[in-house]
Scaffold this motif. Structure first.
Motif, PDB file in Angstrom:
ATOM      1  N   GLY A  97       0.790  -1.222   0.000  1.00  0.00           N
ATOM      2  CA  GLY A  97       0.000   0.000   0.000  1.00  0.00           C
ATOM      3  C   GLY A  97       0.823   1.273   0.000  1.00  0.00           C
ATOM      4  N   MET A  98       2.130   1.128  -0.004  1.00  0.00           N
ATOM      5  CA  MET A  98       3.011   2.291   0.009  1.00  0.00           C
ATOM      6  C   MET A  98       2.874   3.062  -1.298  1.00  0.00           C
ATOM      7  N   ASP A  99       2.874   4.403  -1.225  1.00  0.00           N
ATOM      8  CA  ASP A  99       2.756   5.253  -2.406  1.00  0.00           C
ATOM      9  C   ASP A  99       4.111   5.791  -2.823  1.00  0.00           C
ATOM     10  N   PHE A 100       4.314   5.897  -4.132  1.00  0.00           N
ATOM     11  CA  PHE A 100       5.535   6.475  -4.692  1.00  0.00           C
ATOM     12  C   PHE A 100       5.152   7.498  -5.748  1.00  0.00           C
ATOM     13  N   ASP A 101       6.035   8.447  -5.971  1.00  0.00           N
ATOM     14  CA  ASP A 101       5.772   9.518  -6.924  1.00  0.00           C
ATOM     15  C   ASP A 101       5.933   9.085  -8.372  1.00  0.00           C
ATOM     16  N   SER A 102       6.759   8.068  -8.627  1.00  0.00           N
ATOM     17  CA  SER A 102       7.041   7.667 -10.006  1.00  0.00           C
ATOM     18  C   SER A 102       7.578   6.240 -10.044  1.00  0.00           C
ATOM     19  N   LYS A 103       7.680   5.700 -11.253  1.00  0.00           N
ATOM     20  CA  LYS A 103       8.263   4.371 -11.427  1.00  0.00           C
ATOM     21  C   LYS A 103       9.729   4.390 -11.014  1.00  0.00           C
ATOM     22  N   ASP A 104      10.445   5.471 -11.333  1.00  0.00           N
ATOM     23  CA  ASP A 104      11.853   5.580 -10.928  1.00  0.00           C
ATOM     24  C   ASP A 104      11.986   5.551  -9.409  1.00  0.00           C
ATOM     25  N   ALA A 105      11.050   6.161  -8.710  1.00  0.00           N
ATOM     26  CA  ALA A 105      11.081   6.146  -7.246  1.00  0.00           C
ATOM     27  C   ALA A 105      10.894   4.724  -6.720  1.00  0.00           C
ATOM     28  N   VAL A 106      10.022   3.953  -7.363  1.00  0.00           N
ATOM     29  CA  VAL A 106       9.816   2.545  -6.999  1.00  0.00           C
ATOM     30  C   VAL A 106      11.100   1.754  -7.225  1.00  0.00           C
ATOM     31  N   LYS A 107      11.690   1.921  -8.413  1.00  0.00           N
ATOM     32  CA  LYS A 107      12.911   1.182  -8.742  1.00  0.00           C
ATOM     33  C   LYS A 107      14.028   1.507  -7.748  1.00  0.00           C
ATOM     34  N   ASN A 108      14.188   2.768  -7.421  1.00  0.00           N
ATOM     35  CA  ASN A 108      15.232   3.158  -6.470  1.00  0.00           C
ATOM     36  C   ASN A 108      14.963   2.591  -5.086  1.00  0.00           C
ATOM     37  N   ALA A 109      13.715   2.621  -4.644  1.00  0.00           N
ATOM     38  CA  ALA A 109      13.363   2.073  -3.332  1.00  0.00           C
ATOM     39  C   ALA A 109      13.646   0.576  -3.275  1.00  0.00           C
ATOM     40  N   LEU A 110      13.265  -0.147  -4.322  1.00  0.00           N
ATOM     41  CA  LEU A 110      13.508  -1.595  -4.344  1.00  0.00           C
ATOM     42  C   LEU A 110      14.999  -1.904  -4.370  1.00  0.00           C
ATOM     43  N   LYS A 111      15.768  -1.135  -5.144  1.00  0.00           N
ATOM     44  CA  LYS A 111      17.221  -1.347  -5.176  1.00  0.00           C
ATOM     45  C   LYS A 111      17.829  -1.105  -3.805  1.00  0.00           C
ATOM     46  N   GLN A 112      17.440  -0.033  -3.143  1.00  0.00           N
ATOM     47  CA  GLN A 112      17.950   0.266  -1.802  1.00  0.00           C
ATOM     48  C   GLN A 112      17.578  -0.851  -0.828  1.00  0.00           C
TER      49      GLN A 112
END
Length: 77
Positions: A16-31
């Motif tokens: 249910g977490m919200d992100f501003d963009s697909k890039d934000a999702v990718k960066n969060a998952l990588k981290q």
């Protein structure tokens, strides 16, 4: 529950977490995968979907590590 619009290093990911963009999702998952010392491969990457799992997942080697995000279009009523 209020959800942050961006991911901070050290933060836990949750459904249910919200992100501003697909890039934000990718960066969060990588981290996150670096934090938990997990390797991953991209299973699907489209404009509205991003899914990752273990790099060696197969029929013979099921993987408990699986994460994904989809674009949710919620409108105010």
């Amino acid at each position: 529950m209020e959800m942050p619009s961006s991911f901070n290093v050290g933060q836990e990911l949750y459904v249910g977490m919200d992100f501003d963009s697909k890039d934000a999702v990718k960066n969060a998952l990588k981290q996150y995968v670096m934090k938990v010392h997990q390797s991953f491969k991209v299973v699907e990457s489209k404009s509205n979907k991003y899914i990752i799992c273990c790099p060696n997942k197969s029929v013979d080697c099921p993987c408990p590590f699986y994460m994904g995000a989809i674009l949710s279009k919620i409108t105010d009523s």
